[in-house]
Design a protein around this motif. Structure first.
Motif, mmCIF file in Angstrom:
data_model
loop_
_atom_site.group_PDB
_atom_site.id
_atom_site.type_symbol
_atom_site.label_atom_id
_atom_site.label_comp_id
_atom_site.label_asym_id
_atom_site.label_seq_id
_atom_site.Cartn_x
_atom_site.Cartn_y
_atom_site.Cartn_z
ATOM 1 N N ALA A 190 27.140 67.942 -21.683
ATOM 2 C CA ALA A 190 27.983 67.172 -21.238
ATOM 3 C C ALA A 190 28.980 67.580 -20.110
ATOM 4 O O ALA A 190 30.062 67.015 -19.224
ATOM 5 C CB ALA A 190 28.152 66.734 -22.829
ATOM 6 N N GLU A 191 30.464 68.491 -20.570
ATOM 7 C CA GLU A 191 30.905 69.251 -20.240
ATOM 8 C C GLU A 191 30.829 68.769 -18.464
ATOM 9 O O GLU A 191 31.338 69.075 -17.495
ATOM 10 C CB GLU A 191 31.286 70.409 -20.668
ATOM 11 C CG GLU A 191 32.227 69.946 -21.796
ATOM 12 C CD GLU A 191 33.158 71.232 -22.249
ATOM 13 O OE1 GLU A 191 34.484 71.173 -21.691
ATOM 14 O OE2 GLU A 191 32.500 71.822 -23.011
ATOM 15 N N PHE A 192 28.920 69.594 -18.749
ATOM 16 C CA PHE A 192 28.864 69.763 -16.647
ATOM 17 C C PHE A 192 28.403 68.732 -15.895
ATOM 18 O O PHE A 192 28.374 68.731 -15.530
ATOM 19 C CB PHE A 192 27.224 70.718 -17.056
ATOM 20 C CG PHE A 192 26.677 71.326 -15.893
ATOM 21 C CD1 PHE A 192 27.388 71.999 -14.553
ATOM 22 C CD2 PHE A 192 25.754 70.720 -14.644
ATOM 23 C CE1 PHE A 192 26.679 72.571 -13.035
ATOM 24 C CE2 PHE A 192 25.341 71.168 -14.181
ATOM 25 C CZ PHE A 192 26.043 71.538 -13.539
ATOM 26 N N ASP B 190 31.878 67.575 -15.072
ATOM 27 C CA ASP B 190 32.521 67.982 -14.061
ATOM 28 C C ASP B 190 31.707 67.499 -12.521
ATOM 29 O O ASP B 190 32.647 67.680 -12.078
ATOM 30 C CB ASP B 190 32.282 69.702 -14.001
ATOM 31 C CG ASP B 190 33.068 70.140 -15.476
ATOM 32 O OD1 ASP B 190 34.484 69.900 -15.609
ATOM 33 O OD2 ASP B 190 32.881 70.937 -15.876
ATOM 34 N N GLN B 191 30.007 66.836 -12.650
ATOM 35 C CA GLN B 191 30.332 66.840 -11.663
ATOM 36 C C GLN B 191 30.466 65.945 -11.076
ATOM 37 O O GLN B 191 30.367 65.447 -9.671
ATOM 38 C CB GLN B 191 28.387 67.294 -11.640
ATOM 39 C CG GLN B 191 27.749 68.694 -11.928
ATOM 40 C CD GLN B 191 28.217 69.667 -10.834
ATOM 41 O OE1 GLN B 191 27.750 69.302 -9.673
ATOM 42 N NE2 GLN B 191 28.783 70.870 -11.181
ATOM 43 N N VAL B 192 30.258 64.629 -11.643
ATOM 44 C CA VAL B 192 30.415 63.537 -11.939
ATOM 45 C C VAL B 192 31.795 63.432 -11.027
ATOM 46 O O VAL B 192 32.283 62.404 -10.142
ATOM 47 C CB VAL B 192 30.406 61.902 -12.544
ATOM 48 C CG1 VAL B 192 31.105 61.008 -12.514
ATOM 49 C CG2 VAL B 192 28.634 62.628 -13.102
ATOM 50 N N THR B 193 33.153 63.630 -12.222
ATOM 51 C CA THR B 193 34.336 64.234 -11.265
ATOM 52 C C THR B 193 34.517 64.472 -9.685
ATOM 53 O O THR B 193 35.177 63.855 -9.337
ATOM 54 C CB THR B 193 35.235 64.599 -12.036
ATOM 55 O OG1 THR B 193 35.117 64.327 -14.287
ATOM 56 C CG2 THR B 193 36.497 64.895 -12.247
ATOM 57 N N ARG B 194 33.998 65.977 -9.670
ATOM 58 C CA ARG B 194 34.064 66.070 -8.279
ATOM 59 C C ARG B 194 33.588 65.712 -7.596
ATOM 60 O O ARG B 194 32.973 65.418 -6.836
ATOM 61 C CB ARG B 194 33.257 67.437 -8.734
ATOM 62 C CG ARG B 194 32.750 68.253 -7.293
ATOM 63 C CD ARG B 194 32.807 70.148 -7.065
ATOM 64 N NE ARG B 194 32.590 70.867 -8.278
ATOM 65 C CZ ARG B 194 32.783 71.225 -9.439
ATOM 66 N NH1 ARG B 194 31.475 70.912 -9.759
ATOM 67 N NH2 ARG B 194 32.987 71.899 -10.004
#
Length: 76
Positions: free
Chosen positions: A36-38, A41-45
């Motif tokens: 979930a954290e990964f 992070d990918q969606v935020t980036r």
């Protein structure tokens, strides 16, 4: 909607996938929490890079024929 803490966003993803929420991202980290954290992070980036590429405004100015082909720029 206001800003979310990283833990709140991870908990929403965990709940949507049928998992239990976590109280702390550092001590309660498991495989599901790490995934979930990964994803977060990918969606935020992705959204940040999209903003860098598309947050621009292009303005075209044509010369004024009545004033010897000078370009008059807006002030302010």
């Amino acid at each position: 909607m206001g800003a979310l803490l990283k833990q709140d966003a991870v908990n929403q993803m965990l709940l949507a996938s049928g998992e239990t929420m976590v109280n702390d991202l550092t001590t309660d980290s498991g495989v599901d929490t790490s995934v979930a954290e990964f994803i977060l992070d990918q969606v935020t980036r992705d959204w940040q890079l999209r903003g860098l590429a598309q947050n621009e405004m292009t303005t075209y100015y044509a010369p004024d024929e009545a004033d010897n082909n000078k370009i008059v720029l807006k002030q302010g």
